[in-house]
Design a protein around this motif. Structure first.
Motif, PDB file in Angstrom:
ATOM      1  N   PRO A 210     -23.158  84.042 -10.115  1.00  0.00           N
ATOM      2  CA  PRO A 210     -23.029  83.170 -11.282  1.00  0.00           C
ATOM      3  C   PRO A 210     -22.687  81.752 -10.855  1.00  0.00           C
ATOM      4  O   PRO A 210     -22.429  81.482  -9.681  1.00  0.00           O
ATOM      5  CB  PRO A 210     -21.867  83.804 -12.057  1.00  0.00           C
ATOM      6  CG  PRO A 210     -21.015  84.406 -10.984  1.00  0.00           C
ATOM      7  CD  PRO A 210     -21.985  84.901  -9.928  1.00  0.00           C
ATOM      8  N   ASP A 211     -22.677  80.846 -11.793  1.00  0.00           N
ATOM      9  CA  ASP A 211     -22.243  79.484 -11.506  1.00  0.00           C
ATOM     10  C   ASP A 211     -20.754  79.470 -11.204  1.00  0.00           C
ATOM     11  O   ASP A 211     -19.995  80.347 -11.628  1.00  0.00           O
ATOM     12  CB  ASP A 211     -22.558  78.570 -12.689  1.00  0.00           C
ATOM     13  CG  ASP A 211     -21.986  79.102 -13.996  1.00  0.00           C
ATOM     14  OD1 ASP A 211     -20.862  78.733 -14.356  1.00  0.00           O
ATOM     15  OD2 ASP A 211     -22.683  79.934 -14.640  1.00  0.00           O
ATOM     16  N   GLN A 212     -20.319  78.474 -10.431  1.00  0.00           N
ATOM     17  CA  GLN A 212     -18.929  78.365 -10.009  1.00  0.00           C
ATOM     18  C   GLN A 212     -17.982  78.234 -11.194  1.00  0.00           C
ATOM     19  O   GLN A 212     -16.856  78.744 -11.165  1.00  0.00           O
ATOM     20  CB  GLN A 212     -18.767  77.168  -9.065  1.00  0.00           C
ATOM     21  CG  GLN A 212     -17.337  76.848  -8.660  1.00  0.00           C
ATOM     22  CD  GLN A 212     -16.785  77.773  -7.593  1.00  0.00           C
ATOM     23  OE1 GLN A 212     -17.359  78.825  -7.327  1.00  0.00           O
ATOM     24  NE2 GLN A 212     -15.673  77.386  -6.993  1.00  0.00           N
ATOM     25  N   ASN A 213     -18.419  77.588 -12.270  1.00  0.00           N
ATOM     26  CA  ASN A 213     -17.556  77.430 -13.439  1.00  0.00           C
ATOM     27  C   ASN A 213     -17.164  78.774 -14.027  1.00  0.00           C
ATOM     28  O   ASN A 213     -16.028  78.968 -14.473  1.00  0.00           O
ATOM     29  CB  ASN A 213     -18.253  76.578 -14.506  1.00  0.00           C
ATOM     30  CG  ASN A 213     -18.422  75.143 -14.083  1.00  0.00           C
ATOM     31  OD1 ASN A 213     -19.022  74.857 -13.058  1.00  0.00           O
ATOM     32  ND2 ASN A 213     -17.886  74.216 -14.875  1.00  0.00           N
ATOM     33  N   ALA A 214     -18.105  79.716 -14.028  1.00  0.00           N
ATOM     34  CA  ALA A 214     -17.805  81.048 -14.555  1.00  0.00           C
ATOM     35  C   ALA A 214     -17.037  81.887 -13.540  1.00  0.00           C
ATOM     36  O   ALA A 214     -16.115  82.620 -13.895  1.00  0.00           O
ATOM     37  CB  ALA A 214     -19.100  81.759 -14.949  1.00  0.00           C
ATOM     38  N   ALA A 215     -17.410  81.762 -12.267  1.00  0.00           N
ATOM     39  CA  ALA A 215     -16.775  82.579 -11.229  1.00  0.00           C
ATOM     40  C   ALA A 215     -15.326  82.193 -11.005  1.00  0.00           C
ATOM     41  O   ALA A 215     -14.495  83.054 -10.688  1.00  0.00           O
ATOM     42  CB  ALA A 215     -17.555  82.447  -9.923  1.00  0.00           C
ATOM     43  N   PHE A 216     -15.003  80.920 -11.158  1.00  0.00           N
ATOM     44  CA  PHE A 216     -13.649  80.443 -10.896  1.00  0.00           C
ATOM     45  C   PHE A 216     -13.146  79.663 -12.103  1.00  0.00           C
ATOM     46  O   PHE A 216     -12.530  78.612 -11.975  1.00  0.00           O
ATOM     47  CB  PHE A 216     -13.636  79.588  -9.634  1.00  0.00           C
ATOM     48  CG  PHE A 216     -12.275  79.371  -9.030  1.00  0.00           C
ATOM     49  CD1 PHE A 216     -11.292  80.346  -9.083  1.00  0.00           C
ATOM     50  CD2 PHE A 216     -11.967  78.182  -8.386  1.00  0.00           C
ATOM     51  CE1 PHE A 216     -10.034  80.139  -8.523  1.00  0.00           C
ATOM     52  CE2 PHE A 216     -10.722  77.959  -7.810  1.00  0.00           C
ATOM     53  CZ  PHE A 216      -9.751  78.943  -7.883  1.00  0.00           C
ATOM     54  N   PHE A 217     -13.415  80.207 -13.285  1.00  0.00           N
ATOM     55  CA  PHE A 217     -12.969  79.565 -14.518  1.00  0.00           C
ATOM     56  C   PHE A 217     -11.436  79.465 -14.495  1.00  0.00           C
ATOM     57  O   PHE A 217     -10.743  80.427 -14.208  1.00  0.00           O
ATOM     58  CB  PHE A 217     -13.417  80.376 -15.732  1.00  0.00           C
ATOM     59  CG  PHE A 217     -13.024  79.771 -17.053  1.00  0.00           C
ATOM     60  CD1 PHE A 217     -13.802  78.779 -17.627  1.00  0.00           C
ATOM     61  CD2 PHE A 217     -11.884  80.189 -17.714  1.00  0.00           C
ATOM     62  CE1 PHE A 217     -13.439  78.211 -18.846  1.00  0.00           C
ATOM     63  CE2 PHE A 217     -11.511  79.629 -18.929  1.00  0.00           C
ATOM     64  CZ  PHE A 217     -12.292  78.640 -19.491  1.00  0.00           C
ATOM     65  N   GLY A 218     -10.934  78.289 -14.789  1.00  0.00           N
ATOM     66  CA  GLY A 218      -9.486  78.062 -14.743  1.00  0.00           C
ATOM     67  C   GLY A 218      -9.025  77.469 -13.437  1.00  0.00           C
ATOM     68  O   GLY A 218      -7.900  76.939 -13.356  1.00  0.00           O
TER      69      GLY A 218
END
Length: 715
Positions: A210-218
C-alpha cells in the motif's frame, strides 16, 4: 514498529542499533520463575503444552506444530513473515519491506511512498538482495558444543567455538548452501545449543504494497501507541527455479479474530535480555544506551536536514530516517525500564536466590563454580573496549563508517582474508555455509545514492573523531590531514563499489585482487582492517568468551533447579507466543481491543502524518466503516516479530503483527501481561482494503482460495 536489526545489509546503514547494544546477545542466564500466563517466546520443539491445556483446553497436535513451523518464515534483514498461499505468497509488514521498496524506487515511481500492485504474477519485480528463510528442522547439538568447549578459555575458547560451529554447519548444508541455510544457535545463553536448518529463498518478488500514508498512518506520533489505524502490510512471493514456490501455508480467515479469543504469533523475535545479570543491565543503562541514544539523536537531525533538500533526497533517506526514529523510541522505553528500581530489585532478588542455591551445596559449587567471578572481568574489559570497538569494528558494522560503500569494502577486504583460511579457522560470518547471503549482498542491484553516502560517511567520521579524540592514533591514520567532509567527498567520488559487477569481481579475485586494488574505499578498508580485527579478537576473547562460559554455568545450574519450564531469551529464531485478543486499563480508562475504519476517517486531518491518499478518500462511501481495522492482544512479542502472523487455534491467519503498545517497549527486559500488548492488522481489514480501496481482487482471491488461478500449492 517491532523490527529487528539482524541483517548484514541493515548493519551497513543501521548497524549502530546492533553495535551500540553490544552485550545484548551475550548476556548470562540467571534464574527466573516459571513463565506467567501468556508470557513467553517458546521454541517450536518445547511448546508450553501443559499451560495451554490448563488455561485454554487447547493441545497443539504434531500436525499443528508442523504446519505452523513450515508456514512461518523470516526475512534475513530482521523481520518475520508467513506463507499465506500454496503458491509462495508471503505476508509481512510494509516497514519490513522498506529496503526492497526503496531499492526498487526510481524517478518514474516511488514504490515506498506510492505503493505497488502487480497486475499479474509474471510481472512481479524482484527485491534486490532479499532473503527469505523457512525453518525446516531443529536439532540438538549441545553435547557436541559442550565437548568442544570443555576446559577452554579466552582465545582457545573462541577458536574452539568457531571450529565446532563450522563443522556442524558445513555438514548440515551438505554442499548446497544456496538451498539450505544452517545456523548454530545458543539457547539459554549456551545452556542448550541447537542447529536450525532453513530452506533458503533468494528470489523474492514484490506483489503488493500500500501507499506509505496508509501503511504508517499516524507516523511517529502514533508509533508504539494504540488505538492504531495502520495497513502495515506487504505481500511478496518466494520463487524457486524461476517459478512460484509451492509451500505449506496459513489459510486466510476472512472473519478475523474475536475479542477474548486465544491467538498465537509465530515469529522471530530478535533478542531479549530478560535473564541478564543486574551488572550487565547496569552497564547497558549507564554506558551503552546513552552512547547509542546520543549517536542516533544527532543522526536523526542530519537525516531530517538532508531530507529537506528535495523530493529525491527525501526518497533516498526515507528508510534510514524511519529506522532511526523508530530506534530512538525503542531506546527511550529501554532507558525508562532500566531506570525502574523495582524491576532491578526483582532481578537482583532472583539472582541472589540462584547464587545461594549454588553456594548451599559443595557438589553444586564444584560443578558450577562461580559464574559471577568469571563474568566480572569481562564487564571491565567491555567497558574499556566499548568505544573503540563500536566505532572501528562493531558487531555487524562500525559506527565510525556510515553508509553502504564502506560496508561493502570491509566485507570484501575481510572476506578475502577469511576465505583463504580453512573453514574452521574463519570468523563465524565467513564460514562456507554463510557465504551465499554475503554474495547476495555484494551482488545486489540496489542503487547507491552518492550524496546520501557522503553525508552518512562525513557524519560518522566526525563522530569517530569525537569519540576517540583527534590525537588517537587510529583517527590520525584514517583522516590524515583531511577533514571528515573532505575525506568522505573524495572516497565517494572516486570509489567504484557502487557497481555490483566491480564488487563481485573483487570478491571472486580474492586476496590478490584486494591487494592490487587502488579503489579508495578498498584502500581505506585495508588500512582500518588490522586495527578493527585486533579489536575484534580482544572483544571475542576478553568479553564474549568469558561471558558465554559464565552463561553456560548459570544455565546448567538453572536446568538442574528448574528444568526447561521457561523459555530462552530471543535469538532471532522461530518462536510461538500465545495470548488473547484483549484491551487494557490505562489510568482508569478501558482501551478497547479493536479499532475500525470509522476511527481511521475520524482521525484523518488531511495533513501528514494523518493524511489519507485519494484511493482511501474515494473508497469511504463503499467501505463498511464498522469493519475492524487493527487489534491488540496479550501476545508476548519484541523487535523481530514485525511481520509475524497472528493465527487462531485452527492454524488460520487472523492478523498481522506490526507493533506493540508503549508498555511493550520494556519487553526486552520484562513482561507485564496487564498492559503489554501486541498490535496487529485484522485480516478483515486487509481483505476489505485490497478489494475496495486498491481494487486488487486477484490478490484477495488468492488469499481466500489459497492459490493462484491454476496453482497447486500445499495447504
Amino acid at each position: 514498529m517491532q523490527r529487528s536489526s539482524s541483517s548484514v545489509r541493515a548493519g551497513l546503514r543501521h548497524g549502530a542499533l546492533a553495535l551500540g547494544i553490544a552485550c545484548l546477545g551475550i548476556v548470562a542466564l540467571i534464574w527466573a520463575p516459571v513463565a506467567r500466563a501468556e508470557e513467553g517466546m517458546w521454541t517450536m520443539d518445547n511448546l508450553p503444552v501443559k499451560q495451554l491445556q490448563a488455561q485454554y483446553g487447547f493441545t497443539p497436535s504434531a500436525d499443528w506444530i508442523k504446519r505452523v513451523t513450515q508456514s512461518s518464515a523470516r526475512l534475513a534483514l530482521g523481520c518475520s513473515a508467513s506463507f499465506v498461499s500454496g503458491d509462495g505468497l508471503v505476508m509481512t509488514n510494509h516497514h519490513c519491506a522498506n529496503e526492497c521498496l526503496s531499492e526498487l524506487s526510481g524517478a518514474d515511481h516511488n514504490f515506498m511512498q506510492d505503493g505497488y500492485s502487480s497486475v499479474s504474477q509474471p510481472r512481479e519485480p524482484k527485491c534486490p538482495a532479499m532473503e527469505l528463510d523457512r525453518l525446516d528442522t531443529i536439532s540438538d547439538v549441545t553435547p557436541k558444543m559442550h565437548a568442544a568447549l570443555a576446559g577452554k578459555h579466552g582465545a582457545d575458547y573462541t577458536h574452539a567455538q568457531e571450529a565446532a560451529e563450522s563443522e556442524i554447519e558445513k555438514s548440515c548444508v551438505g554442499g548446497d548452501a544456496t538451498t539450505w541455510r544452517c545456523d548454530v544457535v545458543a539457547l539459554y545463553h549456551g545452556g542448550r545449543t541447537a542447529l536450525y536448518r532453513y530452506r533458503r529463498y533468494q528470489d523474492v518478488r514484490l506483489v503488493f504494497a500500500p501507499d506509505q500514508n496508509a501503511a504508517f498512518f499516524g507516523g511517529d506520533p502514533d508509533n508504539f501507541n494504540f488505538p492504531r489505524y495502520d495497513l502495515d502490510v506487504t505481500f511478496l512471493r518466494a520463487y524457486e527455479n524461476g517459478h512460484p514456490a509451492h509451500t505449506q501455508f496459513f489459510p486466510f480467515d476472512a472473519a478475523g479474530p474475536k475479542d477474548g479469543e486465544l491467538v498465537f504469533t509465530s515469529g522471530n523475535p530478535g533478542s531479549t535480555s530478560r535473564e541478564a545479570p543486574v551488572a550487565q543491565l547496569q552497564l547497558l543503562r549507564d554506558l551503552e544506551l546513552p552512547s547509542i541514544f546520543g549517536y542516533y539523536s544527532t543522526l536523526d537531525g542530519v537525516l531530517w536536514e538532508y531530507s529537506r533538500g528535495g523530493v529525491a533526497p527525501a526518497q533516498d533517506a526515507q528508510d534510514e530516517l524511519f529506522g532511526v526514529e523508530n530506534s530512538l523510541k525503542v531506546f527511550t522505553g529501554w532507558l525508562q525500564t532500566l531506570a525502574d528500581p523495582k524491576m532491578l530489585a526483582a532481578k537482583q532478588q532472583a539472582e541472589d536466590s540462584l547464587r545461594k542455591w549454588i553456594d548451599a551445596n559443595p557438589h553444586r559449587k564444584a560443578q558450577y563454580g562461580d559464574p559471577w567471578a568469571t563474568l566480572a572481568p569481562s564487564l571491565v574489559a567491555e567497558r574499556r573496549l566499548f568505544t573503540p570497538f563500536v566505532m572501528l569494528e562493531g558487531t555487524r558494522a562500525p559506527r565510525g563508517f556510515g553508509g553502504d560503500l564502506f560496508g561493502y569494502a570491509k566485507m570484501l577486504v575481510r572476506g578475502a582474508a577469511e576465505r583463504a583460511k580453512p573453514d574452521a579457522d574463519r570468523l563465524t560470518e565467513y564460514h562456507d555455509a554463510k557465504l551465499p547471503a554475503l554474495e547476495a549482498q555484494l551482488g545486489s542491484s540496489a542503487p547507491v545514492h552518492p550524496r546520501l553516502e557522503q553525508t552518512l560517511l562525513a557524519f560518522s567520521l566526525t563522530r569517530l573523531r569525537q569519540a576517540l579524540g583527534a590525537d588517537d592514533a587510529s583517527v590520525k591514520t584514517i583522516l590524515g590531514k583531511q577533514s571528515p567532509e573532505e575525506l568522505s567527498a573524495h572516497l565517494v567520488l572516486f570509489t567504484h563499489l557502487g557497481d555490483p559487477k566491480v564488487r563481485m569481481a573483487l570478491w571472486k579475485g580474492g586476496p590478490a585482487a584486494i591487494a592490487k586494488s587502488t579503489d579508495p574505499m578498498i584502500v581505506l578498508a585495508r588500512t582500518v582492517e588490522p586495527i578493527a580485527r585486533g579489536l575484534r579478537d580482544q572483544w571475542d576473547n576478553q568479553v564474549k568468551a568469558p561471558q558465554r562460559e559464565a552463561s553456560e554455568a548459570l544455565a546448567r545450574a538453572r536446568f538442574a533447579r528448574e528444568g526447561t519450564s521457561v523459555y530462552p531469551d530471543a535469538t532471532f529464531t522461530q518462536r510461538v507466543s500465545y495470548g488473547t485478543v484483549k484491551g487494557w486499563d490505562e489510568n482508569g480508562h478501558q482501551v478497547p481491543a479493536f479499532t475500525n475504519f470509522a476511527g481511521l476517517y475520524d482521525r484523518a486531518t488531511g495533513s501528514d502524518p494523518f493524511k489519507l491518499t485519494r484511493p482511501w478518500l474515494d473508497a469511504k462511501s463503499r467501505l463498511d466503516l464498522a469493519t475492524r481495522f487493527d487489534f491488540a492482544s496479550t501476545n508476548d512479542i519484541i523487535g523481530g516479530n514485525s511481520g509475524s502472523p497472528v493465527i487462531d487455534a485452527q492454524g488460520r491467519a487472523v492478523g498481522l503483527i506490526f507493533d506493540g503498545n508503549i508498555h511493550s517497549l520494556g519487553g526486552d527486559f520484562t513482561y507485564d501481561g496487564t498492559q503489554n500488548r501486541a498490535v496487529a492488522v485484522d485480516t478483515t481489514a486487509l481483505l476489505a482494503a485490497l478489494k475496495t480501496v486498491y481494487r486488487n481482487q486477484a490478490l484477495a482471491d488468492e488469499l481466500t482460495s489459497g492459490h493462484l488461478p491454476g496453482g497447486r500449492g500445499k495447504s
